[in-house]
Scaffold this motif. Structure first.
Motif, PDB file in Angstrom:
ATOM      1  N   GLU A 209       7.479   5.314   6.870  1.00  0.00           N
ATOM      2  CA  GLU A 209       8.311   4.196   6.438  1.00  0.00           C
ATOM      3  C   GLU A 209       7.442   3.169   5.720  1.00  0.00           C
ATOM      4  O   GLU A 209       6.294   2.923   6.121  1.00  0.00           O
ATOM      5  CB  GLU A 209       9.035   3.587   7.630  1.00  0.00           C
ATOM      6  N   PRO A 210       7.937   2.576   4.643  1.00  0.00           N
ATOM      7  CA  PRO A 210       7.086   1.762   3.760  1.00  0.00           C
ATOM      8  C   PRO A 210       6.279   0.676   4.462  1.00  0.00           C
ATOM      9  O   PRO A 210       5.068   0.549   4.215  1.00  0.00           O
ATOM     10  CB  PRO A 210       8.088   1.164   2.768  1.00  0.00           C
TER      11      PRO A 210
ATOM     12  N   ASN B 219       0.820  -1.206   0.000  1.00  0.00           N
ATOM     13  CA  ASN B 219       0.000   0.000   0.000  1.00  0.00           C
ATOM     14  C   ASN B 219       0.857   1.261   0.000  1.00  0.00           C
ATOM     15  O   ASN B 219       1.911   1.306   0.646  1.00  0.00           O
ATOM     16  CB  ASN B 219      -0.890   0.036   1.251  1.00  0.00           C
ATOM     17  N   ASP B 220       0.390   2.260  -0.723  1.00  0.00           N
ATOM     18  CA  ASP B 220       1.045   3.562  -0.715  1.00  0.00           C
ATOM     19  C   ASP B 220      -0.012   4.620  -0.429  1.00  0.00           C
ATOM     20  O   ASP B 220      -1.221   4.348  -0.439  1.00  0.00           O
ATOM     21  CB  ASP B 220       1.737   3.831  -2.053  1.00  0.00           C
ATOM     22  N   PHE B 221       0.453   5.846  -0.187  1.00  0.00           N
ATOM     23  CA  PHE B 221      -0.472   6.926   0.126  1.00  0.00           C
ATOM     24  C   PHE B 221      -1.524   7.095  -0.974  1.00  0.00           C
ATOM     25  O   PHE B 221      -1.239   6.931  -2.163  1.00  0.00           O
ATOM     26  CB  PHE B 221       0.280   8.249   0.253  1.00  0.00           C
ATOM     27  N   TYR B 222      -2.737   7.457  -0.547  1.00  0.00           N
ATOM     28  CA  TYR B 222      -3.751   7.887  -1.508  1.00  0.00           C
ATOM     29  C   TYR B 222      -3.325   9.233  -2.107  1.00  0.00           C
ATOM     30  O   TYR B 222      -2.484   9.933  -1.540  1.00  0.00           O
ATOM     31  CB  TYR B 222      -5.109   8.004  -0.820  1.00  0.00           C
ATOM     32  N   PRO B 223      -3.894   9.604  -3.255  1.00  0.00           N
ATOM     33  CA  PRO B 223      -3.504  10.877  -3.889  1.00  0.00           C
ATOM     34  C   PRO B 223      -3.754  12.074  -2.973  1.00  0.00           C
ATOM     35  O   PRO B 223      -4.594  12.020  -2.062  1.00  0.00           O
ATOM     36  CB  PRO B 223      -4.407  10.936  -5.129  1.00  0.00           C
TER      37      PRO B 223
ATOM     38  N   ARG C 285      -3.620  11.357   3.734  1.00  0.00           N
ATOM     39  CA  ARG C 285      -3.490  10.365   2.661  1.00  0.00           C
ATOM     40  C   ARG C 285      -3.437   8.912   3.139  1.00  0.00           C
ATOM     41  O   ARG C 285      -3.214   8.005   2.352  1.00  0.00           O
ATOM     42  CB  ARG C 285      -2.251  10.700   1.836  1.00  0.00           C
ATOM     43  N   PHE C 286      -3.669   8.697   4.439  1.00  0.00           N
ATOM     44  CA  PHE C 286      -3.763   7.329   4.960  1.00  0.00           C
ATOM     45  C   PHE C 286      -5.150   6.735   4.732  1.00  0.00           C
ATOM     46  O   PHE C 286      -5.369   5.553   4.997  1.00  0.00           O
ATOM     47  CB  PHE C 286      -3.463   7.310   6.460  1.00  0.00           C
ATOM     48  N   PHE C 287      -6.080   7.538   4.226  1.00  0.00           N
ATOM     49  CA  PHE C 287      -7.485   7.150   4.187  1.00  0.00           C
ATOM     50  C   PHE C 287      -8.049   7.265   2.775  1.00  0.00           C
ATOM     51  O   PHE C 287      -7.776   8.232   2.068  1.00  0.00           O
ATOM     52  CB  PHE C 287      -8.291   8.054   5.133  1.00  0.00           C
TER      53      PHE C 287
END
Length: 314
Positions: free
Chosen positions: A298-299, A2-6, A54-56
């Protein structure tokens, strides 16, 4: 992974007066009709950033962010008057009431985990779930680990020495009390020098892999001023908590679904904080973020945090 939302912008923001002196900055992002989640930032004194939105999933969450008293965009900036844990807890309730929210999901990391837990223990019926990262239990030995010559200073003695070099009397002043007295003193130039050094020391310890860009972004003068002074203010006063208050009150939140995410190599808030909390919350889930320190960016940790928030709506 998972990566940050836009990146997104708030659809609403305002200053909420919470007493005769303090106004709290509040913003709403995402879907106005989505599941409501409140983001509780760290520090104390860290403030929120655009990254924190951006976590959501913005299509599924109504995301509430706010800057705690005296930091970020809240006013007056840097103010430590009437700045205590109990006041912050009630500020959260005032935000919930102002926005006509019956109950919400709560997300907090580091000091934000501390405040999330105290808030949930004070108002358990208002909390649908807890997503917690980098647990800090606010005890004296938790503070001493990082800021009074404890274990962190043995792992990063070179970084710690650079911090001590900022103090007029060096190692003799290597206590929270000494730094606090300097940072609230009349010599503003020295106060800023120590605040900057305090912040750099802490932020350098946050990531497993050194990240100078992360350090620079987190320790700009204005952010360093509130981060260091607020942290010292709270730590000098034992976070305005009684001894082991959080662990002793876990019975009040046993039925709140709780996910705990903690970096295996967290130097700022050691892993045993998360382990002890997990032992007290029989229904909690503890996720170890392997290959990670304290930072939410951190990833591995970012991946687990976003998985946890997605699970709330999937």
């Amino acid at each position: 992974m998972n990566d940050f939302y836009p990146e997104i912008e708030p659809y609403n923001n305002f200053l909420l007066p919470v007493d005769e002196q303090h106004q709290i900055y509040v913003e709403e992002c995402g879907n106005p009709n989505g599941q409501v989640i409140v983001f509780i930032h760290g520090g104390p004194g860290g403030g929120c950033s655009a990254k924190d939105r951006r976590f959501f999933n913005p299509e599924k969450f109504r995301i509430i962010l706010f800057d705690q008293r005296g930091c970020g965009r809240s006013l007056p900036h840097g103010c430590l008057d009437n700045n205590e844990t109990a006041y912050l807890v009630e500020d959260i309730e005032k935000i919930r009431t102002k926005l006509s929210i019956d109950a919400w999901h709560v997300f907090g990391g580091s000091w934000g985990s501390t405040l999330s837990l105290v808030y949930a223990q004070t108002h358990p019926s208002k909390v649908k779930s807890l997503t917690l990262r980098g647990i800090y239990l606010g005890r004296e030995h938790d503070t001493n680990w990082t800021f009074a010559g404890g274990g962190a200073t043995r792992i990063y003695p070179d970084y710690w020495q650079e911090y001590l070099n900022s103090l007029p009397q060096g190692a003799e002043q290597g206590t929270v009390q000494s730094a606090y007295e300097i940072m609230i003193g009349d010599d503003k130039e020295l106060a800023m020098k120590v605040a900057k050094a305090w912040s750099i020391w802490e932020i350098r310890c946050c990531t497993l892999i050194p990240d100078q860009k992360f350090v620079d972004e987190a320790t700009a003068d204005e952010r360093a001023w509130t981060l260091a002074r607020h942290e010292a203010h709270y730590m000098f006063n034992q976070c305005f908590l009684t001894s082991d208050q959080i662990l002793n009150n876990c019975d009040k939140i046993q039925d709140i679904p709780t996910t705990i995410i903690h970096g295996r190599y967290d130097i700022v808030c050691p892993y045993d904080n998360a382990w002890q909390l997990h032992q007290k919350l029989s229904k909690s889930t503890l996720i170890t973020s392997e290959g990670a320190g304290h930072s939410s960016s951190e990833p591995n940790t970012k991946h687990h945090l976003i998985s946890a928030t997605n699970a709330l709506v999937d």
